[in-house]
Design an enzyme around this catalytic site. Structure first.
Site, PDB file in Angstrom:
ATOM      1  N   GLY B  83       0.818  -1.192   0.000  1.00  0.00           N
ATOM      2  CA  GLY B  83       0.000   0.000   0.000  1.00  0.00           C
ATOM      3  C   GLY B  83       0.850   1.239   0.000  1.00  0.00           C
ATOM      4  CB  THR B  84       2.846   3.055  -1.283  1.00  0.00           C
ATOM      5  OG1 THR B  84       3.571   4.219  -1.015  1.00  0.00           O
ATOM      6  CG2 THR B  84       3.079   2.665  -2.710  1.00  0.00           C
ATOM      7  CB  THR B  85      -0.217   7.369  -2.942  1.00  0.00           C
ATOM      8  OG1 THR B  85      -1.355   6.660  -2.515  1.00  0.00           O
ATOM      9  CG2 THR B  85      -0.529   8.160  -4.184  1.00  0.00           C
TER      10      THR B  85
END
Lengths: 199, 298
Positions: B83-85
């Protein structure tokens, strides 16, 4: 997801590839070039698994260049195609096969134009026209219908445009632009990009 | 790590734990080529006096056995998550790199203040996504190799060379569980490298679970002629919108601006503030609407 097409004429080969580099549902690039120049008159079009395409295509490209450096003359398209197929076949039954689908298009000064269809299972066939990808299901019948062995460059471009129109109409994915190149006795020519508006 | 190499310090146990090569390939007449820049011929680590990266990678086009069909030798205690942006884009004033700072492990926020953007050298910054541990390791390895190249050849490796080097270093691990998706942000180029083998140069990249949301904002408003402040605002808003919708991104936003003079880091900002600012803006709009409605009814 990706689309390649090649049409061979009496003295030329016309090839086109879509321009999308995708990662799951996202288009990461809209102007990605899937054609690799093996020599002055040979192009390798390569689609398939993400890293495999570039690795394999560059490997073949460098080896073809090396042959030229060592021997002073270039590999013919047929020889290059068979070399490629041999490499694919060798890796097929290893633990690390390359999952790539290829079209090799070239012009031989002795034998004339040639289009070679290659598969990830390393099948090789010299064909007058060929396509890869889901789009091939939609466009091969157009090629079957309209192709004739003595077509002119204009006619080949028209068939290509018809194929792209059909994709635009019926293919679920939006492939909005295609690189087009033509190979003849004078070498590789970049043609105008084929673009279609969004559906 | 680079100092280790220069001093010829061979930390044997560490390198032996890499399970992915050596014995299986010795039967084939394939030499184990150590991973350094001189890949012109049969170089082994014994021959090279300057100790290269001790990976003992077998010849470049034979990958190790661990493809999906083989079972992983170490059992995972928990599922890895990605999970990341992160995002990066080029504009007239250089390159902006932005990322959130949440590290999630399944449904748990393992750390709310992680650095996902790391400088490699004064003009190159890398944003990471994928498995946190893998990214951290590969960033360090990349930094080491770049520094060694600079020391050996008295010039910096170009960003395209760096990307290719990274891609080739990751290639033996294709098919294993290594999950690394880095965007190398130079001052005029953006290159995305991923452990699957993809290597793409482009003008705008966003990676991670929050990337579709970020693309939605960026694709609308990005143009070449943005001013620096506008670009930073846009990057921050893109990360904010992504963290708003994506559960696995959040907390703060890190922003780097890379120009021909080098990278500059903005202070880390809490996205909570951005949220309240956004609410206020909407609140103001609402106020205008109610006022208009009131005028009409009067």
């Amino acid at each position: 997801m990706e689309y390649l097409i090649g049409i061979q004429g009496p003295d030329f080969v016309l090839v086109a590839a879509d321009n999308v580099a995708a990662s799951s549902i996202i288009q990461m690039k809209h102007d990605y070039d899937k054609m690799f120049k093996l020599s002055e008159k040979i192009l390798l079009l390569c689609v398939g698994e993400a890293g495999d395409t570039v690795q394999f295509a560059e490997y073949i490209q460098k080896n073809v260049q090396l042959y030229k450096m060592r021997n002073g003359y270039e590999l013919s398209p047929s020889a290059a195609a068979n070399f490629t197929r041999k490499n694919l076949a060798d890796y097929l039954r290893s633990r690390t096969p390359y999952h790539v689908n290829l079209l090799l298009a070239g012009y031989d000064d002795a034998d004339g134009p040639g289009l070679f269809y290659m598969d990830y299972l390393s099948s090789l066939a010299k064909a007058p026209f060929a396509a890869h990808g889901y789009g091939a299901f939609l466009t091969l019948s157009i090629l079957d219908r309209d192709y004739k062995p003595d077509l002119t460059r204009e006619e080949a471009m028209n068939i290509l445009r018809k194929c792209v129109e059909e994709l635009n109409k019926r293919f679920i994915l939006n492939l909005h632009s295609f690189n087009v190149r033509l190979i003849d006795k004078d070498g590789i020519h970049d043609m105008e990009k084929l673009t279609v508006g969004a559906k | 790590m680079a100092l280790e190499d220069i001093c010829n310090f061979k930390d044997k146990p560490t390198h032996k734990t890499f399970p992915f090569y050596a014995s299986e390939d010795t039967s084939v007449s394939v030499f184990t080529e150590s991973f350094n820049f001189k890949w012109r011929g049969e170089m082994t680590s014994k021959k090279a006096s300057d100790v290269p990266l001790e990976f003992h990678v077998p010849s470049l086009f034979k990958r190790p056995s661990s493809r999906a069909s083989h079972s992983v030798s170490v059992r995972r205690p928990f599922p890895l998550s990605h999970g990341t942006t992160t995002l990066g884009f080029i504009f007239q004033g250089g390159v902006i790199a932005a990322a959130d700072t949440r590290a999630s492990a399944g449904g748990l926020v393992a750390c709310p203040a992680v650095h996902k953007i790391t400088p490699i050298h004064s003009h190159l910054v890398v944003t990471s996504s994928g498995s946190g541990a893998d990214c951290m390791l590969w960033e360090r390895i990349l930094t080491r190799e770049i520094r060694l190249y600079q020391l050996r050849h008295k010039r910096r490796l170009s960003i395209r060379g760096t990307a290719k080097l990274l891609s080739l270093m990751l290639h033996p691990f294709k098919g294993t569980d290594v999950c690394v998706a880095l965007t190398l942000c130079g001052w005029d180029k953006l290159i995305y490298v991923c452990s699957d083998g993809a290597r793409l140069q482009g003008d705008i990249f966003s990676v991670g679970s929050g990337s579709p949301y970020a693309y939605g904002v960026l694709d609308r408003s990005l143009s070449w002629s943005l001013h620096k402040e506008e670009a930073i605002l846009l990057a921050r808003e893109a990360v904010f919108r992504a963290t708003h919708r994506d559960a696995y991104s959040g907390n703060n936003v890190d922003l780097f601006h890379v120009t021909a003079e080098g990278w500059r880091q903005r202070q880390r900002e809490d996205l909570k503030e951005e949220y309240y600012r956004d609410m206020e803006k909407r609140g103001k709009k609402m106020d205008l609407k109610t006022k208009k409605a009131a005028k009409i009814t009067q």
